[in-house]
Motif scaffolding. Structure first.
Motif: not given
Lengths: 513, 513
Positions: A46-51, B409-410, B440-442, B463-471
């Motif tokens: 989710l972030f390039e520092g993690v990458v 955006g999330d 990442y809809r864009i 492109l998917d952030l749904g696995n898992p969904r961030v709470d």
């Protein structure tokens, strides 16, 4: 086959197997190419520092590079701190940094910047592709360059049109250059200097601290020579049966005191030791006055073979007496860095990987795991905090059959906390320990040491993380990672033991304050 | 007085009032100096990307720079992405980047790197101090340089010994250079071109979109000229009674279609418009074939005065008819970007500041707030996501009496999520909205546009952030920020209304999927 395919296949042909990614528009062709190259495992962060931290952890454990996928200058910028750690660890790592199409660059679009200037400081090799075929060739060159010696990040800037244009071929398979063996003269000179010294010491860098280097070091130690390693090592095999060198003290004046009387310092896979920071009236160079320095092997040479040759030259025994497995007792009472270290030593399984970003809280674990089961310790080589969780991601991808334990100061963990999500997503077998003292404790020490006096209210507020206290259990669960807070030594021992027998990600907050 | 005091006091003498910081050992003297300079407000952030984004938001709203405090190359590296946005917003901003003591630099200690090379791409001015007195002088120079024109980040590298050594004096107070007024010839040429055109258009950049520039733009529009602004503006005053220019379309082909027939384009405080990204067979330059370009004012000139002069030259009416206040009806039913925008428009108080990092989800709010109460809109000028929460931190520090709404955006919010902690710590009056579509809809759109075909499983996973969904509720609470998830339009309307009448930080997760 377009340029992205050619780059992807060339990377795979050259042994690259994992892609840690946070892509954007200019990298879509490379993302699409992943579906046509099954040898490559894509891992979203989710972030390039993690990458970059994941690629560092991967490279340290796999011994060959992962590839990152980064979005232009800002995406690379986000990766800089952990790229810095990777450079200092000499980790083989290939960056693919997407860029605007070659013909679009002159228009200075909003995301344009001078990627070359950004990438140079932490890249041992950096080139920008001019065409699809050029990109394929450069991909092979980048992998080769990442091995050095010494290894490090190699950065390939990939303009979007070089990715989407047709390629006529893949790039070549290039052999990695190997480390040069030590010269006989260097070995003889080191042996002679040691024989003539009253208090000789060998200082070992990361490249000297592989399994064979440590075995040779144990032999040399048996002849009465002090063996010491750099404060932070890229990867150190540790545990019962393995020789464990001393460690250069972090604070310069402590180091100089510890080195008192040393009259010969032999450098094996490292360079002249220097203080992590300068302080008023404190030494920069951590070598006692009058001590002779002899380079047995520099950072690009084969320091492990050099140590074995030195052991032979010194007439060392063929093997040092191994340390027996010895584990601490079950800790009881108040939870602290020592009790946590005891539990970790007791319960971590054979071949655990420890990713250490624990700053002031890790020493208890360092000390108590010395004679524990076999493990590898990954240190914070570049001093840029925020490596602990990302490197654990990468190590777990590199070694899916091994347990990974990530040790983190709370200040450090906050840097790259998004890495927890990738642990959950990839179901990685990582136990994250957060030492929650709710302060930048190291800075309280450093404030005093820099001669800044007593912190007033403004200064104190910049060292304090307690207002509000971060609830690590809540954050971990938010990213999909099960979590518990432990407030006693007994409870941590129990929860950690359970994490070690289970599989998958888990976070434990150590309530230190 | 040491060098850190001299720098701190010089910054304060030159009008700097806020210090966003994530310091380390080499910055301890500067931290200590904060207690001796009560004019400076220290604000701790848990990550340097929050620091630079906060300084950007602060500078856009205050009109003068905040200072950042960053820890050597890695700390600066972490700030790069939001520094990039600040450069593209022309935000006055001063970085103080701590470095090793001058005499320690040659030893290449673990945290050493080429800070100059890292800082150059996103700094309009960068210098490294050689002594305490030099540092004081450079601090004044940095503030002055940050104003430009055009403004931007100015980076002062401060070696630790320049901070701890005695200073003999403070630096000077230097006047900011002002933007040059437009030449009469440029105004005449623009007026003449417009008079001779069939479909003239004026394109306005950030510097043209202040209160006076918009008033002039409204007058020019009344003469029948199309008025358009760049897609992303640093700060746009909006709402009832204010002229609202059209906006350059984000996608190049849509922009070109929208500009069809335009035969004269007058540039006011901007440059030739170009596509955000290049795509195969799509235009780079967003100017129709045969359209004449006329520069009324470049990015360093006074575009607002230029527009007023142009309005006069065109014989425009003295004021355009104001738009009346008009608010959407209460939304009902399914929650979506449009319903959220309606609620925001309905409830945000007068003089709200909107920090926008909402990527694909913000358009509903853009459209429905056009005739809402007065507000300022801060856009993502450099395209580097992760600005929404940090810029809100800075805007709230700059304008403590105004409500701040941060739209995210999330995917973007995950970049700099640690910024939530500073909201809680400083009790900032910010409502953070997270558009949680778990993708990442864009990039789904961009994947298609770059001609990459249909995403296969590997590409789709990136492109998917749904696995898992961030709470997001759990994460916000972990950082000390109260939070709620809203699953219907009615519930969001209620929760948002309550946040607007309350004070302090709050996070609302919009359950879009």
């Amino acid at each position: 086959m377009n340029g992205a395919d050619a780059v992807m296949q060339t990377l795979a042909d050259n042994g690259v197997r994992a892609c840690f990614a946070n892509p954007g528009t200019s990298e879509m062709q490379f993302v699409a190419a992943l579906d046509r190259e099954p040898r490559m495992r894509p891992v979203l962060c989710l972030f390039e520092g993690v990458v970059s931290g994941a690629a560092d952890g991967y490279g340290r454990m796999a011994g060959h590079p992962a590839v990152t996928l980064l979005h232009l200058g800002p995406g690379y910028g986000n990766s800089v701190a952990n790229s810095h750690n990777a450079r200092r660890a000499f980790t083989p790592l290939v960056n693919v940094i997407g860029d605007h199409a070659t013909y679009h660059q002159k228009y200075d679009a909003p995301l344009a910047s001078d990627i070359m200037s950004l990438a140079k400081p932490n890249s041992r090799w950096v080139k920008s592709a001019k065409s699809a075929d050029d990109a394929a060739d450069l991909a092979a060159e980048a992998v080769q360059a990442s091995f050095g010696p010494p290894g490090g990040p190699a950065s390939l800037i990939l303009p979007a049109d070089c990715a989407w244009s047709p390629a006529t071929r893949k790039g070549p398979v290039l052999a990695a250059k190997t480390r040069a063996p030590p010269s006989g003269a260097a070995v003889d000179a080191a042996a002679k200097a040691i024989r003539g010294a009253k208090k000789p010491l060998v200082l070992m860098g990361s490249s000297a601290c592989g399994e064979e280097g440590l075995a040779a070091a144990g032999r040399i130690a048996a002849t009465g020579v002090r063996m010491m390693a750099d404060t932070f090592l890229a990867r150190q095999p540790r545990g019962a049966g393995r020789f464990s060198p001393e460690r250069m003290q972090y604070f310069g004046e402590a180091a100089i005191k510890d080195l008192d009387g040393v009259d010969v310092m032999v450098l094996a896979g490292t360079k002249e030791p220097v203080a992590f920071f300068a302080y008023p009236n404190a030494p920069s160079v951590l070598v006692p006055d009058g001590c002779a320095e002899v380079t047995l092997a520099d950072q690009a040479e084969d320091a492990e073979t050099a140590l074995a040759a030195l052991a032979d030259a010194l007439g060392a025994p063929s093997a040092a007496a191994p340390n027996a497995l010895s584990l601490p007792d079950r800790p009881v009472g108040a939870i602290d860095a020592r009790s946590v270290g005891a539990s970790i030593a007791r319960h971590m399984p054979d071949e655990t990987i420890i990713s250490d970003d624990s700053v002031t809280s890790g020493m208890g674990t360092v000390m108590q795991t010395r004679t524990a089961r076999h493990h590898d310790w990954l240190g914070l080589t570049g001093g840029a905090i925020g490596l602990g969780i990302p490197a654990a991601v990468g190590a777990a991808v590199a070694c899916p059959d091994r347990k990974v334990v990530s040790l983190n100061g709370d200040g450090a963990a906050a840097y790259t906390v998004q890495g927890l999500w990738t642990l959950a997503r990839e179901k990685l077998d990582v136990t994250v320990v957060i030492f929650a003292n709710h302060t930048y404790r190291i800075l309280g020490v450093e404030f005093m040491r820099t001669g800044s006096g007593d912190p007033g209210p403004a200064a104190a507020s910049l060292l304090d993380l307690g207002n509000p206290r971060v609830d690590w259990v809540s954050i971990a669960r938010g990213f999909g990672v099960p979590a518990e807070r432990c407030e006693t030594a007994e409870r941590f021992d129990e929860v950690f033991a359970s994490a070690m027998t289970g599989k998958g990600p888990m976070l434990i907050e150590v309530a230190l304050a």
